[in-house]
Enzyme design. Structure first.
Site, PDB file in Angstrom:
ATOM      1  N   ARG A 279      29.316 -12.562 -25.182  1.00  0.00           N
ATOM      2  CA  ARG A 279      28.945 -13.974 -25.064  1.00  0.00           C
ATOM      3  C   ARG A 279      27.493 -14.126 -25.488  1.00  0.00           C
ATOM      4  O   ARG A 279      26.576 -13.760 -24.765  1.00  0.00           O
ATOM      5  CB  ARG A 279      29.162 -14.419 -23.615  1.00  0.00           C
ATOM      6  CG  ARG A 279      28.509 -15.744 -23.260  1.00  0.00           C
ATOM      7  CD  ARG A 279      28.936 -16.246 -21.897  1.00  0.00           C
ATOM      8  NE  ARG A 279      28.711 -15.321 -20.800  1.00  0.00           N
ATOM      9  CZ  ARG A 279      27.547 -15.107 -20.193  1.00  0.00           C
ATOM     10  NH1 ARG A 279      26.469 -15.729 -20.608  1.00  0.00           N
ATOM     11  NH2 ARG A 279      27.466 -14.267 -19.174  1.00  0.00           N
ATOM     12  N   HIS A 283      26.107 -18.332 -19.744  1.00  0.00           N
ATOM     13  CA  HIS A 283      27.419 -18.560 -19.130  1.00  0.00           C
ATOM     14  C   HIS A 283      27.846 -20.018 -19.296  1.00  0.00           C
ATOM     15  O   HIS A 283      28.985 -20.316 -19.662  1.00  0.00           O
ATOM     16  CB  HIS A 283      27.368 -18.188 -17.650  1.00  0.00           C
ATOM     17  CG  HIS A 283      28.623 -18.464 -16.899  1.00  0.00           C
ATOM     18  ND1 HIS A 283      29.799 -17.786 -17.125  1.00  0.00           N
ATOM     19  CD2 HIS A 283      28.888 -19.373 -15.930  1.00  0.00           C
ATOM     20  CE1 HIS A 283      30.743 -18.260 -16.329  1.00  0.00           C
ATOM     21  NE2 HIS A 283      30.220 -19.220 -15.593  1.00  0.00           N
ATOM     22  N   TYR A 292      19.265 -11.919 -16.368  1.00  0.00           N
ATOM     23  CA  TYR A 292      20.100 -10.739 -16.130  1.00  0.00           C
ATOM     24  C   TYR A 292      20.419  -9.928 -17.386  1.00  0.00           C
ATOM     25  O   TYR A 292      21.125  -8.934 -17.309  1.00  0.00           O
ATOM     26  CB  TYR A 292      21.409 -11.138 -15.435  1.00  0.00           C
ATOM     27  CG  TYR A 292      22.223 -12.210 -16.132  1.00  0.00           C
ATOM     28  CD1 TYR A 292      23.092 -11.905 -17.169  1.00  0.00           C
ATOM     29  CD2 TYR A 292      22.117 -13.541 -15.736  1.00  0.00           C
ATOM     30  CE1 TYR A 292      23.835 -12.882 -17.796  1.00  0.00           C
ATOM     31  CE2 TYR A 292      22.864 -14.533 -16.354  1.00  0.00           C
ATOM     32  CZ  TYR A 292      23.720 -14.201 -17.383  1.00  0.00           C
ATOM     33  OH  TYR A 292      24.449 -15.176 -18.001  1.00  0.00           O
TER      34      TYR A 292
END
Length: 388
Positions: A279, A283, A292
């Site tokens: 990805r 998100h 992260y």
């Protein structure tokens, strides 16, 4: 401490006949390495028309993601979980299905829904906050976008099994319906996922599970949610074939998925395909992915962008030039303009429709809630009239 096998355990007399014969797990084991086509000798054997179609759809898919992300930033979408970087999985999933088959998407799979023929504005209705689904599932044979993780996997098994039972009793029913469920890597840690695989294996249901392993369940990396060698290995415990494919290699994903769908269609059982992808965006538009993962990690995966990989292969084979790239880019801009025009129209919303498709016959609680809503709307309208 020595762990005894069945043959040496005290009092072992062999399994009861109801246990059935033990199956050899070897045929179920996934590929040792992800299947790849681009950059290999296999690339020269792929139909050139297929490669062109994949490229065209990938370009449009990338533009769809970009425009939807922009709509979210403008506040015209409440949220948008982009599939940027995962377009090869989404496009291939839509392409390998027949019109009579069913697609069971998750919330990140709006591109797969659009690729199967749903208007972008309808596919994105849930993200707009206007309704639970903006399209008719029966008309398009696409289940509503699933926000709870992996619940759509159970629904896919149920529909596939029901379609087969119906075909056995109704000569007019389609006999070879396949259900394809799209799941994220985080979804494989859910109980619904394992229940779905278990029932699919026991029922030999004509269903394919496509796990798009993009490395993260929101901010949780795969290594912190699963110790399995690959996610495809999770198929073996349920008596299902596992396949492993490079999710950024469009012709490889298409080939593996097509074979899996036909395997299920022929009655040989369900298949779990793990597509290793990434990805590239956060998100959702509400997420800060820099908290992260590192920019170096993202850059490494950007070098393996599915669109870049396919364009490079097509140029190398003499199947694409600058004029061809420009032509597809124009088509992508037309799609983006169409999306903007669709979202410029203010929808005529009926809050009462929330109660329409919950049960075939509304329950007493639903009728009570609908009456409350109507009373609130009437009171609100009266206040507006008084204010005038």
């Amino acid at each position: 401490m020595t762990i005894l096998d069945d043959s040496t355990a005290p009092g072992f007399v062999g399994p009861p006949s109801s246990h059935g014969p033990r199956r050899d797990p070897a045929p179920l084991l996934p590929d040792p390495e992800p299947v790849r086509v681009l950059g290999t000798e296999a690339a020269g054997k792929v139909d050139t028309d297929l490669l062109r179609v994949l490229y065209h759809r990938l370009v449009l898919g990338r533009r769809f993601n970009q425009q939807a992300t922009t709509l979210a930033r403008q506040g015209r979408l409440a949220v948008y979980p982009a599939s940027t970087g995962q377009e090869a999985c989404q496009i291939a999933a839509a392409m390998v299905l027949r019109e009579s088959d069913w697609l069971f998407p998750s919330y990140r799979d709006t591109l797969a829904v659009v690729s199967r023929g749903v208007r972008p504005v309808d596919a994105l209705t849930l993200m707009r906050g206007n309704a639970h689904s903006g399209y008719d599932p029966r008309e398009h044979r696409i289940a509503p976008l699933s926000t709870p993780l992996a619940t759509q996997a159970c629904h896919a098994v149920g529909l596939a099994h029901a379609a087969r039972l119906r075909a056995a009793s109704d000569p007019w029913a389609a006999e070879d319906v396949v259900a394809l469920a799209l799941i994220g890597d985080g979804g494989t840690s859910e109980g619904d996922f394992h229940e779905a695989l278990n029932f699919a294996g026991v029922l030999n249901a004509p269903v394919v599970f496509l796990v798009q392993n993009n490395g993260y369940a929101i901010s949780v990396p795969l290594a912190q949610q699963s110790a399995a060698p690959t996610l495809a290995h999770k198929a073996v415990g349920h008596g299902i074939i596992g396949r492993l494919v490079d999710g950024n290699d469009a012709p490889a994903v298409h080939g593996v998925l097509r074979a899996a769908v036909e395997h299920a269609r022929s009655g040989r059982g369900p298949v779990l395909v793990e597509a290793v992808t990434y990805r590239l965006e956060a998100h959702t538009n509400a997420d800060d992915a820099t908290r992260y993962r590192t920019s170096e990690e993202v850059a490494a995966w950007q070098a393996r962008d599915p669109l870049t990989l396919l364009e490079r292969q097509l140029r190398k084979a003499g199947l694409l030039d600058d004029a061809g790239v420009a032509a597809v880019a124009r088509a992508a801009e037309e799609l983006a303009a169409e999306m903007r025009a669709q979202f410029d129209r203010v929808p005529d919303l009926d809050p009462g429709s929330l109660f329409t498709h919950v049960y075939a016959q509304p329950t007493s609680q639903l009728r009570e809630q609908a009456a409350e809503l109507m009373a609130w709307q009437a009171a609100d309208a009266a206040k507006s009239d008084d204010a005038r």
